[in-house]
Design an enzyme around this catalytic site. Structure first.
Site, PDB file in Angstrom:
ATOM      1  N   HIS A 269     -17.420  63.518  84.700  1.00 39.01           N
ATOM      2  CA  HIS A 269     -16.626  64.229  83.520  1.00 39.01           C
ATOM      3  C   HIS A 269     -15.175  63.926  83.484  1.00 39.01           C
ATOM      4  CE1 HIS A 269     -16.263  67.557  80.918  1.00 39.01           C
ATOM      5  NE2 HIS A 269     -15.214  68.213  81.532  1.00 39.01           N
TER       6      HIS A 269
ATOM      7  N   HIS B   9     -19.310  71.634  75.695  1.00 41.85           N
ATOM      8  CA  HIS B   9     -19.500  72.616  76.804  1.00 41.85           C
ATOM      9  C   HIS B   9     -20.967  72.866  76.707  1.00 41.85           C
ATOM     10  CE1 HIS B   9     -17.565  75.601  79.121  1.00 41.85           C
ATOM     11  NE2 HIS B   9     -17.309  74.472  79.383  1.00 41.85           N
TER      12      HIS B   9
END
Ligand SMILES: Nc1ncnc2c1ncn2[C@@H]1O[C@H](COP(=O)(O)OP(=O)(O)O)[C@@H](O)[C@H]1O
Ligand SMILES: [Mg+2]
Lengths: 765, 263, 85, 85
Positions: free
Chosen positions: A60, A111
């Site tokens: 990430h 998200h």
């Protein structure tokens, strides 16, 4: 106290105990990565250092699988593309010059996983995170958008996910006072266990107000402000609180993060006041990897080092270990660098807005990031090695063997087939399409979002792009659209990414704005699967080539990998956000006609391109090759639409995309409840297609416009000069109350509206 | 009699620097309060300026009304709407001053929009309260309203019974009060705005806005300040279709108070 | 350290849209014993030290002044929480 | 007719912005005894007849399945309400 007490794992201790077992695997590192850390440090890392490296070297944060591909966004740029780019990829968000001393920053982020676990809070904190990226550039956020993807509309779990995510996006964005000006809603079984929540924020500033995430100036002070630091987002890294490192009882860490939009709203105003009075030298939001990320990025982007005392961090949960404090992803926090002379003024702003803050360190000239805890050094690293020198992987990829078969499975639907209606069946077919989950009205969603706040929204749903005014004196403003089609991309990732780009580009131009900048959010499955990696590599290559062809740069974005349920990846879903500029937003083009008697024109030609189409989806088919993309043609079309809008040649325009010409005409009629008489015979003959194909094929490079009678000559001239195919296909009819395909079939607007608007309320109440 | 400023005369853009067409109106100073979490304060100030008055920003923690002639409590989510909408904001130091000025002899005009209305009910300047919308969701849409009382400080320019359209956007917009309070409001003609074309949130008696007995304090849930500027207003108007975002029916709320104060 | 609980419920005559929505939903998940549902709020206030009478008085004041709106809500309980929790 | 109370509170480790806002406000209105405030929800479920063990079991099921979100909340109490109320 035991030898291995976490709090005592100082660098001295680490040097003296090289053989201590460390939970690097549990923290997501592999052995090579762990060895590399030891090599960098010349000793084993302390627990706190291990925490920092592990989060910063995660997929990430480090983009380790995607980096080698994303490079193309930087390499395939021309001078033309660089012209308006003030800050490019690499900062929190890119910044584009829009003229008159104004700059705009925007970015889209995902998200996804948190929104499946806890839809409301996951979506809410997604909005909160992207807005902080925008603030940290020095900008005032002015709007948000939310491309969303859910599982099958009738799956029992979809209820939970849809209600929660939409309420979460609204609950957070509405409370911040940011108009929601657009997005997407798609339902497809491939997103069942892995919905996509992408959130975009856009902000504006004067050129001189751009702020960067750098810590410079020895002796300048480092401050952490906003919410207190809690155990949020440590989740999988809870080994840091476990018995192997701490003999006190393991503490509970929250499974999900809860957003506090009020705190963020106050933080926005507080930061804007700091910027106005030039009280900060550098600023960084706290997102993924929290303090680890903020300190290492600020320090490595600056000219020196940084020394931080972890004891000074205000905690919500006093049981946090140093490693956890460094990794915590508590929301609504910011970090800034302030000169000592301005510290008092900084504190006054915090007091005014009632924001908690603590001075946690200072900028040094050592080139090292040093962190103390209880008077001992627990971190001593070169910040670049944490923030920028993460691993880079050339993951293997290969075109899946099944791809050929997939591409050969064209949508055939013979004329006798129910899958290919004709004649009188076309009316019901259009109604069915307009009521289908993916083409129905999204009003049920958008009515939960405030689109008025700030008073600068010139256009929003259901038009082609969201438009906000930037300068209240000149009416200078921007338009934004986000698009993606996972089905197209599944069939051909290179082309699919370009189709997303083409659609976003065309939407912005259809609204009347000149496209200038791209941000993208690349949602894919696992990079460890060569098939998925191939999709990713192809999509990035397609997007980078596409941007070069249209002359618009990628200014930033986000990669979201591992989107899969069990072993099955989602359809590759590269979401492209396009921004365009308006000299005067009041000239924006609405997507529906309203003036009786205006001529209706179709721009572009139609080929038989039903593979991957919405019609094929309705018939349960996914195969073949998606529509062709010709970006040179798109450039011509966009240029015409912008000029036609500026010169008053068109009153309404709507692009042709999913659902084809049929959907475009239906949406144009529904926009203001005004019908039209349409004749498609000549066009069908010109293009050599039947009426079904003309209505439902998804050929690119097309738009429909309504033209005032007095402008028809100029309109036709412009098309002729640019050699763009056009055809007069009808007339606006304010009396009829129907969309009348003359000689073929007609649908009443009431019936059409009912089909279009009842779908989401029927499923979601 | 002051010169009326009609919608056609209003500038297309909120050019805050341009000379007001009527200097008497420009002399009227309307305070716009910002609480932490207030969102529509800049919009309310813009509406005042477009109407021809002078907007004065007021900060919730101050204790000085800066000599303003009227006050607007704008919309938003003060304190996040945590606990109850408006519940915490009403304790702001400035609120005491506003309550005093509204109740004093002069009867300073006070307008509460959306969250501002909620603050006024929490402060007991207006009766009743707001609870969650009947359908429990935030609702944003263009909303028809009927002007039921054109005699308040904020509605003088409207005709009794006139229909207007302004944006509505809230989550806790359902107006409730006990039977007695409702009967009293109706008997004293203190319902100022009623929802027309469908009750969006379940409010008792379709109530969208009310006033106090003197008519100087008005609260309403929909947002007139978002229908003041062509191109950025509502899609509709009470007097028929207008162009996209061209509806400016809300402007007369702000012109009304300027005229009221210059009479 | 002690905790005090304040319970606030919507007044019986005030419609409670959240309670109603829950009451409608319960039978759908197979729970049909309930004829009505009301949703209110529960606050837990922590104090250093004990829940003295003086602290309870403060809690009652907080309940009346801030935690409830007397127009639509009733304070149905203010009491110290037994320590087990 | 009987009533059953279900109390739901945010998990202790979960941020409670509402409680935080209230805790900040209390001292400003002169109530400074409290070090922390958490806001939860209280449900009152009405049944025809008595609060039998079976009804209580249904209430517990409602509490787990519908009235609380187990990811962020704990059910802290399910019990019959004494009749005085
Ligand atoms: N999740 C959402 N949030 C906000 N607006 C949305 C959302 N989904 C769809 N919209 C809006 O609804 C309209 C129709 O969406 P779509 O059909 O995807 O547009 P297009 O085909 O022009 O890209 C657009 O104005 C879009 O911005
Ligand atoms: Mg479009």
């Amino acid at each position: 106290m035991s030898e291995t007490h976490f709090n005592l794992d100082t660098i001295e201790h680490a040097a003296a105990t090289p053989d201590t077992e460390l939970p690097w695997a549990e923290l997501g590192l592999n052995e090579t990565e762990f060895e590399r850390i030891k090599e960098i440090l010349g000793r084993r890392p302390t627990a706190a250092e291990l925490a920092m490296y592990s989060v910063m070297w995660s997929e990430h944060c480090s983009y380790k699988s995607s980096k080698v591909h994303l490079r193309q966004f930087g390499e395939k740029v021309t001078d033309e593309m660089r012209r308006n780019l003030m800050v490019g990829i690499g900062e929190n968000a890119g910044v584009t010059d829009i003229g008159d001393g104004w700059a705009v920053t925007f970015k889209i982020e995902s998200h996804n996983h948190p929104s499946y676990v806890e839809p409301y809070q996951g979506a809410a904190t997604g909005v909160g995170g992207i807005v902080r990226d925008i603030i940290s550039m020095g900008a005032r956020p002015v709007a948000v958008m939310d491309p969303l993807r859910f599982g099958a509309i009738d799956h029992p779990d979809t209820q939970r996910v849809v209600h929660g995510i939409v309420a979460g996006v609204g609950g957070y964005g509405n409370s911040l006072g940011l108009p929601n000006i657009g997005g997407e809603v798609e339902f497809d079984p491939c997103y069942q266990g892995n919905p996509l929540v992408n959130a975009l924020a856009v902000g504006v500033m004067r050129h001189e107000d751009i702020r960067l995430a750098t810590a410079s100036g020895t002796g300048n002070r480092v401050v952490l402000f906003g919410a207190r630091t809690g155990g949020d987002g440590i989740g999988g890294a809870s080994v840091l609180a476990s018995e192997s490192f701490d003999d006190s009882k393991p503490s509970k860490r929250p499974a999900v993060q809860v957003g506090d939009p009020f705190a963020e709203k106050v933080l926005i105003e507080c930061c804007l006041e700091l910027f106005k009075s030039s009280l900060v030298e550098g600023i960084q939001d706290l997102g993924a990897a929290g303090i680890s990320c903020a300190t290492s990025e600020l320090a490595s982007n600056g000219d020196g080092g940084m020394r931080v005392n972890l004891d000074d961090v205000l905690l919500r949960d006093p049981s946090l270990t140093p490693g956890e404090i460094l990794m915590s992803e508590s929301q609504e926090r910011m970090m800034a660098v302030v000169t000592p002379e301005k510290a008092a003024a900084f504190e006054a702003v915090m007091a005014k807005w009632d924001v908690e803050y603590s001075w946690i360190g200072e900028v040094t000239d050592t080139g090292r990031l040093v962190i103390d805890h209880h008077g001992e050094v627990i971190v001593d690293v070169d910040p670049r090695t944490v923030a920028h020198d993460g691993p880079v992987y050339e993951r293997p990829y290969a075109r899946p063997e099944s791809q050929d078969a997939l591409q050969e499975a064209h949508f055939t639907g013979s004329p006798e087939d129910a899958a290919r209606p004709s004649g009188a069946e076309l009316g019901p077919a259009l109604l069915e399409l307009m009521g289908s989950p993916n083409l129905c009205s999204k009003e049920w969603v958008t009515s939960q979002y405030d689109r008025y706040v700030q008073g600068n929204t010139a256009m929003a749903m259901p038009d082609d792009a969201g438009v906000v005014r930037v300068d209240e004196r000149s009416n200078l403003g921007v338009a934004l659209s986000t698009d993606s089609n996972g089905r197209y991309t599944r069939l051909d990732p290179y082309r699919g990414a370009q189709l997303a780009l083409a659609q976003a580009y065309r939407n912005v131009a259809t609204a009347g704005a000149r496209p200038v900048a791209v941000s993208d959010c690349l949602n894919f499955g696992s990079p460890e699967d060569p098939d998925v990696m191939w999709q990713f590599a192809e999509a990035v290559r397609g997007l980078a080539d596409g941007c070069q062809a249209i002359g618009v740069p990628v200014t930033g974005g986000n990669v979201s990998l591992y989107n899969q349920t069990g072993g099955v990846a989602i359809n590759p879903t590269p979401v492209v956000a396009m921004m365009g500029v308006f000299d005067d937003v009041t000239r924006r083009t609405p997507s529906g006609w309203r003036e009786d008697g205006q001529a209706v024109y179709l721009l572009g030609e139609t080929a038989a391109e039903l593979d991957g189409s919405e019609w094929a989806r309705l018939r349960g088919h996914l195969g073949g090759t998606p529509p062709r993309v010709d970006l040179d043609r798109e450039r011509v079309l966009a240029d015409m639409l912008v000029n036609m809008s500026r010169d008053g040649m068109i009153d309404a325009a709507h692009d042709v995309a999913e659902g084809g010409l049929g959907a475009t005409l239906a949406e144009m009629a529904l926009r203001f409840g005004v019908g039209a008489r349409i004749g498609l015979g000549e066009v069908a003959e010109r293009d050599g297609v039947d009426l079904f194909t003309l209505l439902f094929s998804e050929t690119q490079g097309r738009a429909v416009a309504s033209v005032p009678r007095s402008e028809e000559v100029r309109f036709r001239d412009m098309c002729t000069v640019r050699n763009y195919p056009f055809a007069r296909i009808g007339v606006v009819d304010a009396e009829s109350g129907s969309l009348d395909f003359q000689g073929e079939f007609a649908v009443g607007l009431d019936e059409l509206r009912d089909a279009h608007e009842s779908t989401l309320p029927r499923h979601f109440g | 009699m002051a010169q009326h400023l009609t919608a056609e005369q209003t500038p297309l853009v909120a050019d805050l620097s341009q000379p007001a067409p009527d200097s008497r109106l420009a002399d009227v100073r309307v305070g716009v309060v910002t609480f932490p979490g207030t969102l529509d304060d800049r919009d309310a100030a813009r509406a005042v300026e477009i109407a021809g008055g002078t907007a004065v920003p007021l900060w919730y923690a101050d204790t000085d009304l800066q000599g303003v002639d009227a006050v607007i409590l704008p919309g938003g989510f003060s304190y996040g709407d945590y606990l109850r909408a408006g519940a915490i904001a009403r304790f702001a130091p400035l609120m005491d001053r506003i309550v005093d000025a509204a109740s004093a002899d002069g009867g300073m005009p006070v307008l509460g929009i959306c969250n501002g209305f909620q603050v006024l009910t929490e402060a007991h300047l207006l009766p009743g309260s707001m609870i969650k919308n009947e359908r429990l969701k935030f609702l944003c849409r263009d909303q028809g309203l009927r002007v039921e009382n054109a005699d308040t400080a904020w509605t003088g320019r409207f005709a009794q019974g006139q229909e207007i359209v302004v944006p509505l956007k809230n989550q806790d917009g359902q107006y409730v009060a006990d039977r007695r309070a409702l009967d009293e409001l109706e008997a004293e003609h203190r319902v100022v705005f009623r929802y027309a074309g469908g009750n969006p949130n379940g409010s008792r008696n379709d109530i969208a806005g009310i006033t106090n007995a003197r008519g100087n304090v008005v609260g309403l849930m929909p947002h007139p300040e978002h229908a003041v500027e062509p191109g950025f207003g509502a899609d509709l108007s009470g007097s028929g279709a207008v162009g996209m975002r061209e509806g400016t029916d809300g402007l007369d709320v702000f012109v009304s108070v300027l005229e009221h104060l210059t009479r | 350290m002690a905790r005090i609980v304040v319970d606030v419920m919507p007044k019986p005559e005030i419609l409670d849209p959240q309670g109603k929505a829950i009451a409608n939903e319960l039978p759908r998940i197979g729970l049909s014993s309930f004829t009505e549902v009301r949703q209110g709020r529960r606050f837990e206030l922590t104090v250093d030290g004990e829940a003295t009478e003086q602290v309870l008085a403060q809690a009652r004041e907080a309940a009346e002044k801030l935690l409830s709106n007397p127009v639509i809500e009733d304070v149905v309980n203010v009491s110290a929480l037994p320590e087990e929790h």
